[in-house]
Design an enzyme around this catalytic site. Sequence first.
Site, PDB file in Angstrom:
ATOM      1  N   HIS A 306       0.851  -1.190   0.000  1.00 36.01           N
ATOM      2  CA  HIS A 306       0.000   0.000   0.000  1.00 36.01           C
ATOM      3  C   HIS A 306       0.881   1.232   0.000  1.00 36.01           C
ATOM      4  O   HIS A 306       1.954   1.230   0.612  1.00 36.01           O
ATOM      5  CB  HIS A 306      -0.913   0.011   1.243  1.00 36.01           C
ATOM      6  N   ASP A 363      -7.977  -5.446   0.105  1.00 32.41           N
ATOM      7  CA  ASP A 363      -8.468  -6.179  -1.065  1.00 32.41           C
ATOM      8  C   ASP A 363      -8.108  -7.652  -1.027  1.00 32.41           C
ATOM      9  O   ASP A 363      -8.728  -8.458  -1.709  1.00 32.41           O
ATOM     10  CB  ASP A 363      -7.919  -5.551  -2.357  1.00 32.41           C
TER      11      ASP A 363
HETATM   12  N1  CMC Z   1       4.240  -7.506  -4.953  1.00 35.08           N
HETATM   13  C1  CMC Z   1       5.587  -7.482  -5.082  1.00 35.08           C
HETATM   14  N2  CMC Z   1       6.341  -6.370  -4.908  1.00 35.08           N
HETATM   15  C2  CMC Z   1       5.715  -5.241  -4.595  1.00 35.08           C
HETATM   16  C3  CMC Z   1       4.310  -5.188  -4.425  1.00 35.08           C
HETATM   17  C4  CMC Z   1       3.569  -6.367  -4.606  1.00 35.08           C
HETATM   18  N3  CMC Z   1       2.252  -6.385  -4.460  1.00 35.08           N
HETATM   19  N4  CMC Z   1       3.955  -3.919  -4.109  1.00 35.08           N
HETATM   20  C5  CMC Z   1       5.086  -3.190  -4.074  1.00 35.08           C
HETATM   21  N5  CMC Z   1       6.157  -3.988  -4.362  1.00 35.08           N
HETATM   22  C6  CMC Z   1       7.567  -3.601  -4.368  1.00 35.08           C
HETATM   23  C7  CMC Z   1       7.929  -2.890  -5.670  1.00 35.08           C
HETATM   24  O1  CMC Z   1       8.349  -3.787  -6.652  1.00 35.08           O
HETATM   25  C8  CMC Z   1       9.010  -1.962  -5.199  1.00 35.08           C
HETATM   26  O2  CMC Z   1      10.186  -2.730  -5.054  1.00 35.08           O
HETATM   27  P1  CMC Z   1      11.666  -2.068  -5.268  1.00 35.08           P
HETATM   28  O3  CMC Z   1      11.717  -0.901  -4.305  1.00 35.08           O
HETATM   29  O4  CMC Z   1      12.603  -3.177  -4.918  1.00 35.08           O
HETATM   30  O5  CMC Z   1      11.717  -1.623  -6.693  1.00 35.08           O
HETATM   31  C9  CMC Z   1       8.559  -1.556  -3.795  1.00 35.08           C
HETATM   32  O6  CMC Z   1       7.744  -2.645  -3.330  1.00 35.08           O
HETATM   33  C10 CMC Z   1       7.767  -0.269  -3.738  1.00 35.08           C
HETATM   34  O7  CMC Z   1       6.738  -0.368  -4.721  1.00 35.08           O
HETATM   35  P2  CMC Z   1       6.020   0.903  -5.341  1.00 35.08           P
HETATM   36  O8  CMC Z   1       5.255   0.480  -6.537  1.00 35.08           O
HETATM   37  O9  CMC Z   1       7.011   2.014  -5.511  1.00 35.08           O
HETATM   38  O10 CMC Z   1       5.111   1.320  -4.143  1.00 35.08           O
HETATM   39  P3  CMC Z   1       3.767   2.111  -4.265  1.00 35.08           P
HETATM   40  O11 CMC Z   1       3.561   2.784  -2.979  1.00 35.08           O
HETATM   41  O12 CMC Z   1       3.759   2.982  -5.478  1.00 35.08           O
HETATM   42  O13 CMC Z   1       2.724   0.921  -4.529  1.00 35.08           O
HETATM   43  C11 CMC Z   1       0.760  -0.329  -4.660  1.00 35.08           C
HETATM   44  C12 CMC Z   1       1.547   0.735  -3.854  1.00 35.08           C
HETATM   45  C13 CMC Z   1      -0.557  -0.587  -3.927  1.00 35.08           C
HETATM   46  C14 CMC Z   1       0.468   0.225  -6.065  1.00 35.08           C
HETATM   47  C15 CMC Z   1       1.598  -1.621  -4.753  1.00 35.08           C
HETATM   48  O14 CMC Z   1       1.924  -2.114  -3.467  1.00 35.08           O
HETATM   49  C16 CMC Z   1       0.908  -2.715  -5.583  1.00 35.08           C
HETATM   50  O15 CMC Z   1       1.011  -2.699  -6.798  1.00 35.08           O
HETATM   51  N6  CMC Z   1       0.169  -3.659  -4.907  1.00 35.08           N
HETATM   52  C17 CMC Z   1      -0.602  -4.655  -5.603  1.00 35.08           C
HETATM   53  C18 CMC Z   1      -1.957  -4.089  -6.021  1.00 35.08           C
HETATM   54  C19 CMC Z   1      -2.890  -3.909  -4.857  1.00 35.08           C
HETATM   55  O16 CMC Z   1      -3.062  -4.800  -4.026  1.00 35.08           O
HETATM   56  N7  CMC Z   1      -3.545  -2.744  -4.818  1.00 35.08           N
HETATM   57  C20 CMC Z   1      -4.555  -2.442  -3.796  1.00 35.08           C
HETATM   58  C21 CMC Z   1      -4.114  -1.379  -2.869  1.00 35.08           C
HETATM   59  S1  CMC Z   1      -5.195  -1.253  -1.454  1.00 35.08           S
HETATM   60  C22 CMC Z   1      -6.690  -0.660  -2.100  1.00 35.08           C
HETATM   61  C23 CMC Z   1      -6.648   0.786  -2.326  1.00 35.08           C
HETATM   62  O17 CMC Z   1      -6.542   1.522  -1.358  1.00 35.08           O
HETATM   63  O18 CMC Z   1      -6.759   1.177  -3.505  1.00 35.08           O
END
Ligand code: CMC
Length: 437
Positions: A306, A363
Amino acid sequence: MAEKATLILDGKTYEFPIITGSEGDKAIDISKLLKETGYITFDPGYVNTGSCISAITYMDGKKGILRYRGIPIEELAEHSTFVETSYLLINGNLPTPDELAAFSGLLNDHSLVHEDMKTFFSSYPRGAHPMGILSSMVNALRAFYPEVPERSQEEELNLTVARLLSKLRTLAAMSYRISRGHRVIYPSHELGYCANFLNMMFDSPVKPYVIDYDVVRALEVFWITSADHEQNCSTSAVRHVGSARVNLYASISAGISALWGPLHGGANQAVIEMLQEIRDSGGDPRPFIERAKDRNDPFRLMGFGHRVYKTYDPRAPIIKKMTDKILTKLGRTDPLLDIAQNLEELVIRDPYFIDHNLYPNVDFHSGILLRAMDVPVNMFPVMFAIGRLPGWIGQWMESMEDPDRKLCRPRQIYLGPTLREYIPRDKRIQMKENGEL
Ligand code: CMC
């Protein structure tokens, strides 16, 4: 003395005010940065940017805290209803019994949708995603319910809010019925908000829907936990689009489109699809975990991580508890639940996920709960949209009342070509042939 941040640029010192939120969060107010220094900031995905001042929802991502108008999500999930929570988010306080009765009455009065909207539905191709349909239907509501000049702005807004809250639920149920080729069920004045929705979804002339008030409560709780989440992607879309002074229907339609994405509200659908994929590949989640950890593979574990929570999402245990209760009550087992439990146990012990602060989010559990209620998978994001609606409305209204409101219009850092000449069309052919273009 008021706190200030000092910035030294090109040998010159500038001072910027510090804003402190009511829970102690601090922000550097850079609203005069460009004017005073000629510089802009660079912040992809707005990870470090506070886009507004808000008094609606408080989140602490390190402690796993979520409060609506100061009230913890756990208390609302325990004691409140979705309609009461919607009133709280939109109006700032929990309603008195009279206010609640008036608000619920208004929702009942506006629950029907224009009959001509049904023809809209039937023109969509079979298999169209319900989120795409819902987004365009909500935009179309403005055409069916135009502004009336005789009404004051306040009356018009109250009416629009009641219409949206009530009709979005009706439209969602209608879209499901029509997609299945079933007769539309109308809302009933006899039923509350959540029971009405379940009845519109599942009642049948051959098998009347028997309302189970534990399932109704589970839906209330799912919608309460979905109702707001401060400046998330879809809420920011609602505020952004609204900043151009477009009407509330069009702004909400933009929010629905943003919520559709699998990284946001579409994650509950993506989680179930991922669990099904794990099941179909033999049931072992480990190869999926390895893929998620591989930097060269874009695959992510859906339902984990998240932007704000770097610990457990406080909504997740509430939904998990409700899911267990409903599955036990209905005497159901869900094979995907076992896979989900196994996956969760492996992930929370895995150093990659620990180091990256990746925990199960809401989720991860909500998909299983919605399955237990017999909601089809492609309707999951629609269910999220109905829940998020009061938050979008409250945030849109707050943005309209903000004395410092501005058109949302970020800047960019241009890295394209510098000034170059226009090449006439015939010369381009020759240059292409010579490999010069
Ligand atoms: N699986 C594997 N690695 C992950 C995941 C995941 N689900 N989420 C983040 N990472 C890793 C990512 O690869 C990155 O690694 P590194 O720093 O080594 O390159 C690091 O964690 C940070 O990721 P980010 O994309 O920069 O972080 P963010 O804050 O932009 O992402 C997120 C938040 C929700 C988009 C992401 O965690 C994700 O894609 N999760 C899966 C989709 C999901 O479950 N979404 C629902 C969110 S909760 C409902 C809502 O509030 O909308």
